[in-house]
Design a protein around this motif. Structure first.
Motif, PDB file in Angstrom:
ATOM      1  N   VAL A  60       0.862  -1.181   0.000  1.00  0.00           N
ATOM      2  CA  VAL A  60       0.000   0.000   0.000  1.00  0.00           C
ATOM      3  C   VAL A  60       0.900   1.233   0.000  1.00  0.00           C
ATOM      4  CG1 VAL A  60      -1.821   1.243   1.215  1.00  0.00           C
ATOM      5  CG2 VAL A  60      -1.778  -1.261   1.273  1.00  0.00           C
ATOM      6  N   ALA A  80      -3.034   0.352  -3.862  1.00  0.00           N
ATOM      7  CA  ALA A  80      -2.658  -0.946  -3.293  1.00  0.00           C
ATOM      8  C   ALA A  80      -2.415  -1.940  -4.419  1.00  0.00           C
ATOM      9  CB  ALA A  80      -3.757  -1.460  -2.365  1.00  0.00           C
ATOM     10  N   VAL A 104      -8.414  -1.987   2.910  1.00  0.00           N
ATOM     11  CA  VAL A 104      -8.258  -2.631   1.609  1.00  0.00           C
ATOM     12  C   VAL A 104      -9.335  -3.694   1.451  1.00  0.00           C
ATOM     13  CG1 VAL A 104      -5.773  -2.218   1.461  1.00  0.00           C
ATOM     14  CG2 VAL A 104      -6.610  -4.350   2.450  1.00  0.00           C
TER      15      VAL A 104
END
Length: 388
Positions: A52, A62, A130
């Motif tokens: 990331v 990411a 994420v």
């Protein structure tokens, strides 16, 4: 569906200690303030390594943490504008993971067909999130909503937890209000009673009645005097894969679980407290109150929990065939939910593969607790202080 609240014997579901996660959810992987523009960090979400980074303008991206050229970890690379360059040969990858530059290729020569997987990423509530699963599902499944984060009058305290234990053990600890006995020397709660319990496909919600007493209870506004016993209902909810609880307008907790491997987990917790001080006085005192509550209260509670959870994990690894007895139906419901979510993911991944599409790394989600119990990587890149 409402469930019975009777405390009676249940056999613990043995498979819950070996299942993987359902990646089709948003997972918090670190505090946003720890990643500045031009920096890269590594996150592990159930054995998926993800790099990331913030580009030069501060926007998050990411990528799979493996260069398509040699497999070198991309989190060791360098941010070049909006791109991420592999530290080994300098190959640059754009925000979609596509190779856009090889520095030693002659100008005009065609670039190799090399692409790293990209992941949806966002910043909310001071956290980086994420989505490690099917990216097409990311927009429909958002992180938990925390209204207290922007409401005035709430004191925010941030706590990070590290656990050498499977995430199911950690989640059961969060749902289990009956372990106040462990925290009695910290003026924790006592005399808990399970009032209601309900279960859906994606969540388990329980309401307990608990009693409080002591100076900490007085400070938090739970009682007028330290020697006075106050009994209040507390609602706890495990909405896969995260947890939240609330205590009648006095406090709230949002706990984001990060499963790292079969024997490692992390958590990022936001505590909210209603402190009985005027806003003009609370604001300047906020940093001091945050530090005191984190260091002298919350981390002490957490340390006691960690000791128990890691002991539970060690005993499981020493004898996976041992059978245990549980009498809290909320714990059994949490176990069902964890297994159900993993089975749901496996089924969807199998269907995707059968339909001719690329499956989502089935090897990554296979439990390897007994194969490599000590081979898992860290959940955060070690070149930066990991504090709240």
């Amino acid at each position: 569906m409402d469930l019975a609240t009777t405390l009676k014997s249940h056999t613990v579901r043995a498979e819950v200690r070996d299942v993987g996660t359902n990646p089709n959810h948003w997972y918090a992987i670190g505090w946003a303030k720890h990643l500045q523009a031009g920096q890269v960090m590594q996150a592990i979400v159930w054995q998926q390594a993800i790099a990331v980074y913030r580009d030069a303008e501060g926007t998050l991206h990411a990528l799979e943490d493996a260069c398509p050229h040699k497999g070198v970890e991309l989190h060791r690379g360098k941010v070049m504008g909006q791109h991420l360059a592999c530290r080994y040969h300098g190959w640059e990858f754009d925000t979609d993971g596509q190779c856009v530059k090889v520095p030693y290729l002659p100008k005009g020569q065609k670039l190799p067909c090399a692409q790293a997987r990209s992941y949806p990423v966002q910043e909310q509530y001071g956290l980086i999130w994420v989505f490690p699963g099917d990216a097409s599902l990311a927009d429909d499944r958002q992180p938990p909503v925390m209204p207290e984060y922007t409401e005035p009058g709430w004191l925010k305290v941030f706590v990070t937890g590290h656990f050498n234990a499977h995430f199911s053990i950690c989640n059961e600890n969060s749902m289990d209000v009956f372990h106040g006995f462990l925290h009695e020397n910290l003026q924790g709660w006592f005399d808990p009673r399970l009032l209601s319990l309900s279960e859906t496909e994606d969540a388990v919600c329980a309401e307990y009645q608990v009693s409080y007493k002591g100076h900490m209870a007085k400070f938090l506004g739970l009682s007028e005097r330290a020697d006075q016993v106050t009994t209040l209902p507390i609602t706890v909810q495990y909405r896969y894969p995260h947890y939240q609880s609330s205590l009648q307008g006095v406090s709230a907790l949002y706990l984001m679980r990060l499963p790292v491997s079969p024997v490692k987990s992390r958590s990022f917790a936001l505590f909210f407290f209603k402190i009985r001080l005027p806003q003009w006085l609370l604001k300047p005192l906020e940093p001091l109150l945050q530090w005191v509550l984190e260091r002298f209260v919350l981390m002490k509670f957490l340390a006691q929990d960690i000791e128990m959870m890691e002991s539970e994990q060690r005993q499981y690894l020493a004898n996976p065939q041992r059978r245990y007895v549980e009498i809290n139906p909320a714990i059994i419901a949490v176990q069902r939910l964890i297994v159900r979510q993993y089975e749901r993911f496996k089924q969807s991944a199998s269907q995707t593969s059968m339909n001719g599409h690329k499956a989502l790394s089935p090897v990554v989600y296979r439990s390897v607790a007994m194969q490599q119990p000590n081979a898992e990587p860290s959940g955060w890149v070690p070149d930066r202080t990991d504090s709240t």
